[in-house]
Design a protein around this motif. Structure first.
Motif, PDB file in Angstrom:
ATOM      1  N   LYS A 100       3.089   9.924  12.143  1.00 25.77           N
ATOM      2  CA  LYS A 100       4.324   9.530  11.451  1.00 25.77           C
ATOM      3  C   LYS A 100       4.290   8.081  10.944  1.00 25.77           C
ATOM      4  CE  LYS A 100       8.874   8.128  11.478  1.00 25.77           C
ATOM      5  NZ  LYS A 100       9.433   6.828  11.722  1.00 25.77           N
ATOM      6  N   PRO A 101       3.871   7.097  11.748  1.00 26.52           N
ATOM      7  CA  PRO A 101       3.821   5.734  11.215  1.00 26.52           C
ATOM      8  C   PRO A 101       2.871   5.598  10.020  1.00 26.52           C
ATOM      9  CG  PRO A 101       3.723   5.682  13.604  1.00 26.52           C
ATOM     10  CD  PRO A 101       3.574   7.119  13.186  1.00 26.52           C
ATOM     11  N   ALA A 102       1.799   6.381   9.989  1.00 29.60           N
ATOM     12  CA  ALA A 102       0.861   6.315   8.864  1.00 29.60           C
ATOM     13  C   ALA A 102       1.536   6.781   7.588  1.00 29.60           C
ATOM     14  CB  ALA A 102      -0.372   7.169   9.140  1.00 29.60           C
ATOM     15  N   ILE A 103       2.264   7.865   7.679  1.00 31.82           N
ATOM     16  CA  ILE A 103       2.957   8.382   6.492  1.00 31.82           C
ATOM     17  C   ILE A 103       3.988   7.363   6.008  1.00 31.82           C
ATOM     18  CG2 ILE A 103       4.428  10.244   5.635  1.00 31.82           C
ATOM     19  CD1 ILE A 103       2.918  12.055   7.716  1.00 31.82           C
ATOM     20  N   ALA A 104       4.677   6.731   6.950  1.00 27.06           N
ATOM     21  CA  ALA A 104       5.632   5.684   6.581  1.00 27.06           C
ATOM     22  C   ALA A 104       4.920   4.515   5.901  1.00 27.06           C
ATOM     23  CB  ALA A 104       6.392   5.206   7.818  1.00 27.06           C
ATOM     24  N   HIS A 105       3.764   4.121   6.434  1.00 23.27           N
ATOM     25  CA  HIS A 105       2.998   3.036   5.805  1.00 23.27           C
ATOM     26  C   HIS A 105       2.595   3.413   4.379  1.00 23.27           C
ATOM     27  CE1 HIS A 105       2.224   1.340   9.932  1.00 23.27           C
ATOM     28  NE2 HIS A 105       2.494   0.247   9.242  1.00 23.27           N
ATOM     29  N   PHE A 106       2.157   4.653   4.178  1.00 19.42           N
ATOM     30  CA  PHE A 106       1.752   5.085   2.847  1.00 19.42           C
ATOM     31  C   PHE A 106       2.931   5.065   1.880  1.00 19.42           C
ATOM     32  CE2 PHE A 106      -1.705   7.794   5.030  1.00 19.42           C
ATOM     33  CZ  PHE A 106      -2.599   6.733   4.999  1.00 19.42           C
ATOM     34  N   ALA A 107       4.085   5.529   2.327  1.00 19.33           N
ATOM     35  CA  ALA A 107       5.276   5.539   1.473  1.00 19.33           C
ATOM     36  C   ALA A 107       5.675   4.118   1.093  1.00 19.33           C
ATOM     37  CB  ALA A 107       6.426   6.245   2.181  1.00 19.33           C
ATOM     38  N   VAL A 108       5.649   3.219   2.056  1.00 19.50           N
ATOM     39  CA  VAL A 108       5.998   1.823   1.787  1.00 19.50           C
ATOM     40  C   VAL A 108       4.967   1.203   0.847  1.00 19.50           C
ATOM     41  CG1 VAL A 108       6.240  -0.464   2.846  1.00 19.50           C
ATOM     42  CG2 VAL A 108       7.334   1.523   3.893  1.00 19.50           C
TER      43      VAL A 108
END
Length: 183
Positions: free
Chosen positions: A83-91
């Motif tokens: 989940k944090p990786a997907i958030a990093h990619f979106a940001v």
């Protein structure tokens, strides 16, 4: 600056809660269930307080629910780890927008060195992409301790260090430009 850290803590609260519950109970099911409940409670609390929520909050909730459901179905915590990786990619994608950072810096910085702020915005995007890739790599190992170390020390520490470097650099460059303009 305090707002930035509060937002980061809020964005990653469900992941932190997952980690804490998992470390205490060693139960993927319980930790995932509590993480999902935490994410839902965050949104409900904000709505009850009358706060308008940005898209990223709903996207984060969706990720927690979907990845949490995958974790519950498979009993594999790597889904929540991602989940944090997907958030990093979106940001990172958001940060590719030219000049996004100008509204987050003090007016004197935005007026004096906008070109440096734009470059710093792209550097932040690259950093978020790199942290997302690192998070995926660490999540793939399935090692909870390594993931916790990476998310807290590496990802968190890197952001704090980048913020500090940027703050010092902007102060030095702005001061230099102001001195040059006065001369």
């Amino acid at each position: 600056m305090k707002d930035v850290f509060v937002r980061l803590a809020t964005d990653f609260l469900s992941a932190l809660i997952f980690l804490a519950v998992y470390l205490v109970t060693d139960s993927v099911v319980l930790a995932t269930s509590v993480a999902i409940a935490t994410a839902i409670a965050q949104v409900i609390h904000a709505r009850l307080k009358g706060r308008s929520l940005p898209f990223m909050t709903y996207a984060s909730l969706g990720l927690v629910v979907v990845l949490g459901a995958a974790t519950l179905l498979t009993h594999d915590p790597r889904f929540i780890f991602a989940k944090p990786a997907i958030a990093h990619f979106a940001v990172a994608v958001f940060m590719l927008r030219r000049g996004w950072m100008l509204r987050y810096v003090p007016p004197i910085v935005a007026e004096t060195i906008p070109e440096y702020v734009t470059v710093a915005g792209y550097a932040w995007s690259a950093l978020m992409l790199a942290l997302g890739i690192g998070t995926i790599a660490v999540a793939a190992t399935g090692d909870l301790k390594l993931w916790a170390l990476y998310i807290t020390v590496v990802a968190g520490g890197t952001k704090i260090a980048a913020f500090a470097i940027q703050l010092i650099a902007f102060r030095l460059i702005v001061a230099s430009r102001i001195r040059a303009a006065r001369a």
